[in-house]
Design a protein around this motif. Structure first.
Motif, mmCIF file in Angstrom:
data_model
loop_
_atom_site.group_PDB
_atom_site.id
_atom_site.type_symbol
_atom_site.label_atom_id
_atom_site.label_comp_id
_atom_site.label_asym_id
_atom_site.label_seq_id
_atom_site.Cartn_x
_atom_site.Cartn_y
_atom_site.Cartn_z
ATOM 1 N N ILE A 256 -8.188 26.428 69.911
ATOM 2 C CA ILE A 256 -7.368 26.796 71.083
ATOM 3 C C ILE A 256 -6.220 27.710 70.656
ATOM 4 O O ILE A 256 -5.905 28.692 71.331
ATOM 5 N N LYS A 257 -5.613 27.408 69.501
ATOM 6 C CA LYS A 257 -4.485 28.235 69.036
ATOM 7 C C LYS A 257 -4.980 29.647 68.709
ATOM 8 O O LYS A 257 -4.313 30.638 69.038
ATOM 9 N N GLU A 258 -6.149 29.717 68.097
ATOM 10 C CA GLU A 258 -6.698 31.041 67.769
ATOM 11 C C GLU A 258 -6.978 31.827 69.067
ATOM 12 O O GLU A 258 -6.634 33.005 69.172
ATOM 13 N N ALA A 259 -7.576 31.129 70.041
ATOM 14 C CA ALA A 259 -7.861 31.781 71.333
ATOM 15 C C ALA A 259 -6.559 32.238 71.993
ATOM 16 O O ALA A 259 -6.479 33.333 72.566
ATOM 17 N N LEU A 260 -5.532 31.403 71.882
ATOM 18 C CA LEU A 260 -4.266 31.756 72.519
ATOM 19 C C LEU A 260 -3.633 32.969 71.840
ATOM 20 O O LEU A 260 -3.170 33.898 72.515
ATOM 21 N N ASP A 261 -3.625 32.981 70.514
ATOM 22 C CA ASP A 261 -3.010 34.107 69.804
ATOM 23 C C ASP A 261 -3.705 35.420 70.177
ATOM 24 O O ASP A 261 -3.049 36.438 70.400
ATOM 25 N N GLU A 262 -5.024 35.373 70.278
ATOM 26 C CA GLU A 262 -5.752 36.597 70.676
ATOM 27 C C GLU A 262 -5.428 36.969 72.122
ATOM 28 O O GLU A 262 -5.262 38.141 72.453
ATOM 29 N N SER A 263 -5.340 35.970 72.988
ATOM 30 C CA SER A 263 -5.047 36.265 74.414
ATOM 31 C C SER A 263 -3.628 36.801 74.580
ATOM 32 O O SER A 263 -3.378 37.650 75.438
ATOM 33 N N LEU A 264 -2.700 36.283 73.767
ATOM 34 C CA LEU A 264 -1.320 36.768 73.874
ATOM 35 C C LEU A 264 -1.226 38.230 73.426
ATOM 36 O O LEU A 264 -0.528 39.034 74.060
#
Ligand code: SIN
Length: 330
Positions: A256-264
């Motif tokens: 989830i953190k990886e997905a969030l960093d990419e989305s940000l």
């Protein structure tokens, strides 16, 4: 009593997550926000959904609720602590009941541009501020940009004197209240979902917001003047509750953190584009005149609003203010 109920509800939410994991049911993350889907936050949230579901192979599902459909920003953090919603990205101005330090980002004329904002947010001090809400049961996962704020109004605003006596809608922030009081205007704290109607019915005279929000929520159709003041920042913090976060497996948290960093990173690119494109669309619409300030006019706004820094220096911390200001140096 309220706290006991909140803790019980949060405990139940964590147990439910654990039970879902055992039963092989997907974990559902409800992500609530107040803006339109064609905005930096709207697009970031949709990208986050796509990436989380891809990276977890569907073990975690994200439901995105835009346009205050589920909760307005005044209620969403309480709802998160009760387990009724799991993620949100309120404007940094909306955390005043949870921490003092994020008020830094509301100080007028603190950052010269978004590069300075980036430099500060990526610094040790900027990153440490994400944890400022942890005592209240929330976890700050990252910052997202929208952009610099502009002043829209029913009257042309060129110098601070022009705003005297006018009513401006503000987010729920003491700093923003002081900023409008400094120009002898009347600030009113109102939810984002009410701004268009308040402007349309002339219940208020103006508001401050990013180009993207002024365009996507059609404020420009009911505000004949927009002053390109770039006087403040509209940025967000993506948050979740400790209960949700700790109820996930280590692997899910990492995905989830990886997905969030990419989305940000994606959302920040959208923000940079929209600040240019949405301003252009407003200019082309002919509905609202965009007023550019001369350096002398801008200097007047800075002079009147800058004393607000001193008012909040002890709450925010003078070193933090200085560090943020130094980020302008590059
Ligand atoms: C948002 O961009 O999330 C809303 C900002 C506002 O309340 O003005």
């Amino acid at each position: 009593m309220q706290r006991i109920l909140a803790l019980a509800a949060a405990g139940l939410a964590a147990l439910t997550l654990y039970a879902l994991a055992l039963a092989d049911e997907p974990v559902v993350i409800k992500f609530s926000h107040v803006v339109a889907e064609n905005t930096p936050k709207g697009q970031m949230a949709n990208k986050f959904k796509e990436l989380v579901e891809e990276k977890t192979g569907g073990a975690v599902v994200v439901e995105v609720y835009p346009n205050s459909q589920l909760f307005g920003d005044d209620k969403v953090l309480e709802a998160m602590l009760l387990g009724d919603v799991h993620m949100a990205a309120p404007a940094l101005s909306k955390f005043s009941r949870y921490t003092d330090v994020l008020a830094l980002y509301d100080l007028p004329f603190l950052f010269e541009d978004m590069d300075a904002v980036d430099r500060f947010q990526q610094s040790e001090q900027g990153q440490a501020m994400l944890s400022s809400v942890s005592k209240k049961g929330l976890i700050g996962l990252g910052y997202l940009h929208n952009g610099m704020k502009q002043l829209s109004s029913s009257k042309p605003l060129r110098v601070p004197e022009d705003a005297k006596g006018l009513k401006f809608r503000i987010m729920s922030s003491e700093v923003l209240e002081a900023q409008f009081e400094a120009i002898d205007a009347a600030p009113l704290k109102k939810p984002f979902s009410e701004v268009f109607t308040l402007l349309q019915t002339r219940a208020i005279d103006g508001q401050e917001n990013s180009w993207s929000n002024i365009y996507s929520k059609k404020f420009f159709e009911v505000q004949p003047y927009i002053t390109e003041s770039n006087h403040g920042l509209l940025d967000y913090m993506v948050v979740t509750s400790k209960e949700l976060w700790m109820g996930l497996s280590d692997e899910q948290r990492a995905q989830i953190k990886e997905a969030l960093d990419e989305s940000l990173a994606f959302g920040n690119e959208v923000a940079a584009q929209k600040a240019i494109e949405d301003k252009q669309k407003i200019a082309e619409s002919g509905r609202s005149e965009i007023i550019e300030l001369t350096p002398a006019q801008r200097a007047q706004w800075v002079e009147v609003m800058r004393p607000v820094w001193k008012q909040f220096e002890m709450e925010i911390g003078p070193e933090l203010i200085e560090a943020a200001y130094q980020a302008n140096e590059g």
